[in-house]
Scaffold this active site. Structure first.
Site, PDB file in Angstrom:
ATOM      1  N   THR A 167      -4.834  -5.988 -12.763  1.00  0.00           N
ATOM      2  CA  THR A 167      -5.258  -7.511 -13.704  1.00  0.00           C
ATOM      3  C   THR A 167      -4.399  -8.581 -12.989  1.00  0.00           C
ATOM      4  O   THR A 167      -5.194  -8.499 -11.259  1.00  0.00           O
ATOM      5  CB  THR A 167      -5.107  -7.603 -14.940  1.00  0.00           C
ATOM      6  OG1 THR A 167      -3.322  -6.799 -14.901  1.00  0.00           O
ATOM      7  CG2 THR A 167      -5.720  -6.561 -15.625  1.00  0.00           C
ATOM      8  N   LYS A 201      -1.221   0.621 -13.652  1.00  0.00           N
ATOM      9  CA  LYS A 201      -1.360  -0.573 -13.802  1.00  0.00           C
ATOM     10  C   LYS A 201      -0.336  -0.962 -14.115  1.00  0.00           C
ATOM     11  O   LYS A 201       0.461  -0.728 -15.327  1.00  0.00           O
ATOM     12  CB  LYS A 201      -2.909  -1.342 -13.988  1.00  0.00           C
ATOM     13  CG  LYS A 201      -3.450  -1.291 -15.352  1.00  0.00           C
ATOM     14  CD  LYS A 201      -2.747  -1.697 -15.990  1.00  0.00           C
ATOM     15  CE  LYS A 201      -3.084  -3.664 -15.839  1.00  0.00           C
ATOM     16  NZ  LYS A 201      -2.074  -4.726 -16.423  1.00  0.00           N
ATOM     17  N   THR A 203       2.238  -4.974 -19.532  1.00  0.00           N
ATOM     18  CA  THR A 203       0.524  -4.970 -19.429  1.00  0.00           C
ATOM     19  C   THR A 203       0.397  -3.951 -18.538  1.00  0.00           C
ATOM     20  O   THR A 203      -0.259  -4.197 -17.470  1.00  0.00           O
ATOM     21  CB  THR A 203       0.320  -6.200 -19.807  1.00  0.00           C
ATOM     22  OG1 THR A 203      -0.003  -6.974 -19.886  1.00  0.00           O
ATOM     23  CG2 THR A 203      -2.161  -5.833 -19.816  1.00  0.00           C
ATOM     24  N   GLU A 208       4.874  -8.849 -10.218  1.00  0.00           N
ATOM     25  CA  GLU A 208       3.847 -10.556 -10.117  1.00  0.00           C
ATOM     26  C   GLU A 208       5.135 -11.828  -9.303  1.00  0.00           C
ATOM     27  O   GLU A 208       6.114 -11.584  -9.427  1.00  0.00           O
ATOM     28  CB  GLU A 208       3.433 -11.545 -10.948  1.00  0.00           C
ATOM     29  CG  GLU A 208       2.481 -10.778 -12.155  1.00  0.00           C
ATOM     30  CD  GLU A 208       2.487 -10.790 -13.479  1.00  0.00           C
ATOM     31  OE1 GLU A 208       0.954 -10.594 -14.227  1.00  0.00           O
ATOM     32  OE2 GLU A 208       3.384 -12.081 -13.677  1.00  0.00           O
ATOM     33  N   ASN A 234       1.627 -16.847 -13.872  1.00  0.00           N
ATOM     34  CA  ASN A 234       1.759 -16.961 -15.388  1.00  0.00           C
ATOM     35  C   ASN A 234       1.199 -17.431 -16.287  1.00  0.00           C
ATOM     36  O   ASN A 234       1.109 -17.960 -16.854  1.00  0.00           O
ATOM     37  CB  ASN A 234       2.934 -16.056 -15.957  1.00  0.00           C
ATOM     38  CG  ASN A 234       3.417 -14.683 -15.902  1.00  0.00           C
ATOM     39  OD1 ASN A 234       2.394 -13.522 -16.560  1.00  0.00           O
ATOM     40  ND2 ASN A 234       4.258 -14.576 -14.425  1.00  0.00           N
TER      41      ASN A 234
END
Length: 405
Positions: free
Chosen positions: A153, A179, A190, A276, A400
């Site tokens: 993702t 992932k 996630t 991230e 985000n």
């Protein structure tokens, strides 16, 4: 770019596992977002899942199906989490399982669904159903790399690793993909991880191996302190190798468990390295606790402190932020005179305050590195725990803030 990791290594095929990746148009355009995994009929399968109370529909369905029978297929989609969708989400997850079962000629309960992506949106069942014939037609033992890319993702790179192990003169292989980059604070066991081996394993032995491996790897990482609704880790043993059946009592069981743990730890660390917006890979080790949980309490308090994480991003040796985090971790009767805190090999705190020998330039040298060790000695027992985390950058906020746009 991930810290200390550039690209997916060569992944070994696992006899008895075939994979296919196709574009279903679930959310992403012009990229594969649906993965089908076919397992040999005699395969054993173990899994651990998120403990988030709002766990996603596919998590609930996968748990139910796994309790009823051994799976023949895993159906994984990215771009849509099918979480926070209530009974409609449950019906949609069942519908995708039924569609695959009808097309592949198996029972619905032999399909385990997995989803990752945006929460609260309805799963586009018809798109998944339309993509299933192509996925079944494209199954291949060489499909690991494409699968690792299709489940991404906000990941910037595909994540995977392979290992081999000799058991009684026969070689067995282990390959895993994962992932995850944000909403990472697993509590499962996630993020999604899928690991397979051609070893022959007793079902109970496989479950124990996964539980042990997940606890020391995926349950020891945090990016932002948020436990996803969709976390899952699956371990498969196809039994297609020439090695003997491995039970808990078998002499090779410990070595197999160690190998699975190494694969899980590698994948878990890759998630943090690709977090991230991350620019730092940080190991936090807490030693000398009364028991493991208080070591973890201290480690996670440090890891989840926005002040510590932003100092890490700025390469600022602001040791007072680490000291403050240790002090508010909730440990009873903490004797601050016994605590020592280190950045790498540099002691920054001793005897209740800044170490007498500490120099700012020494701390700056450590904080300027891409990989940093924060070590805390509590001086109150023998327990020791270690976790992995990252810094907090403007890029994390941007990713985000714009995730649904």
């Amino acid at each position: 770019m991930p810290v200390g990791y550039s690209q997916l290594p060569e992944l070994l095929p696992i006899a008895g596992v075939r994979l296919a990746s196709v574009a279903a148009g679930i959310r992403y355009q012009q990229r594969n977002d649906l993965v089908l995994v076919e397992l040999a009929g005699a395969s054993q399968c173990a899994a651990v899942f998120t403990r988030n109370a709002f766990c996603a529909a596919p998590v609930l369905i996968a748990k139910q199906h796994l309790a009823q029978t051994s799976p023949r297929y895993l159906l994984i989609n990215s771009g849509n989490a099918n979480a926070g969708t209530g009974e409609v989400g449950m019906a949609d997850a069942r519908a995708t399982c039924s569609a695959l079962a009808d097309t592949a000629g198996c029972r619905r309960e032999q399909v385990l669904p997995f989803s990752t992506g945006v929460i609260g949106q309805r799963l586009p069942v018809e798109r998944i159903e339309a993509a299933l014939p192509g996925a079944l037609g494209g199954l291949s033992e060489e499909g690991w790399k494409d699968a690792a890319q299709a489940i991404m993702t906000t990941d910037t790179v595909a994540k995977g690793v392979s290992k081999t192990l000799e058991v009684d003169g026969s070689m067995i292989s282990i390959t895993g993909i994962a992932k995850g980059a944000g909403m990472i604070r697993p509590d499962m066991a996630t993020m999604l991880a899928f690991i397979a081996s051609d070893a022959k394993l007793e079902a109970g032995a496989l479950t124990r191996s996964l539980s042990r491996a997940a606890e020391a790897s995926f349950n020891r990482i945090t990016v932002d302190g948020d436990t996803s609704t969709n976390d899952a880790c699956v371990l498969i043993a196809t039994g297609t190798s020439r090695s003997p059946l491995i039970t808990v009592e078998h002499p090779a069981y410990a070595a197999f468990c160690d190998a699975v743990s190494e694969v899980c730890e590698h994948l878990a660390q890759l998630i943090v390295r690709d977090a991230e917006g991350a620019t730092k890979f940080v190991t936090i080790q807490v030693e000398g606790g009364y028991e493991p949980q208080e070591c973890l309490d201290v480690a996670y308090t440090i890891a989840h402190s926005p002040l510590v994480k932003t100092a890490l991003f700025a390469s600022d040796p602001n040791w007072g932020r680490i000291l403050a985090a240790v002090g508010r971790a909730g440990l009873a009767d903490l004797d601050i005179e016994k605590i020592r805190i280190f950045l790498g090999g540099v002691c920054i705190v001793r005897d209740g305050g800044m170490a007498a020998e500490y120099r700012e330039q020494d701390g700056q040298l450590i904080m300027g590195q891409d990989e940093i060790l924060i070590r805390v000695q509590l001086g109150r027992g023998e327990a020791c725990e270690r976790i992995w985390t990252c810094d907090l950058s403007e890029e994390y906020v941007r990713i985000n803030a714009e995730y649904r746009t």
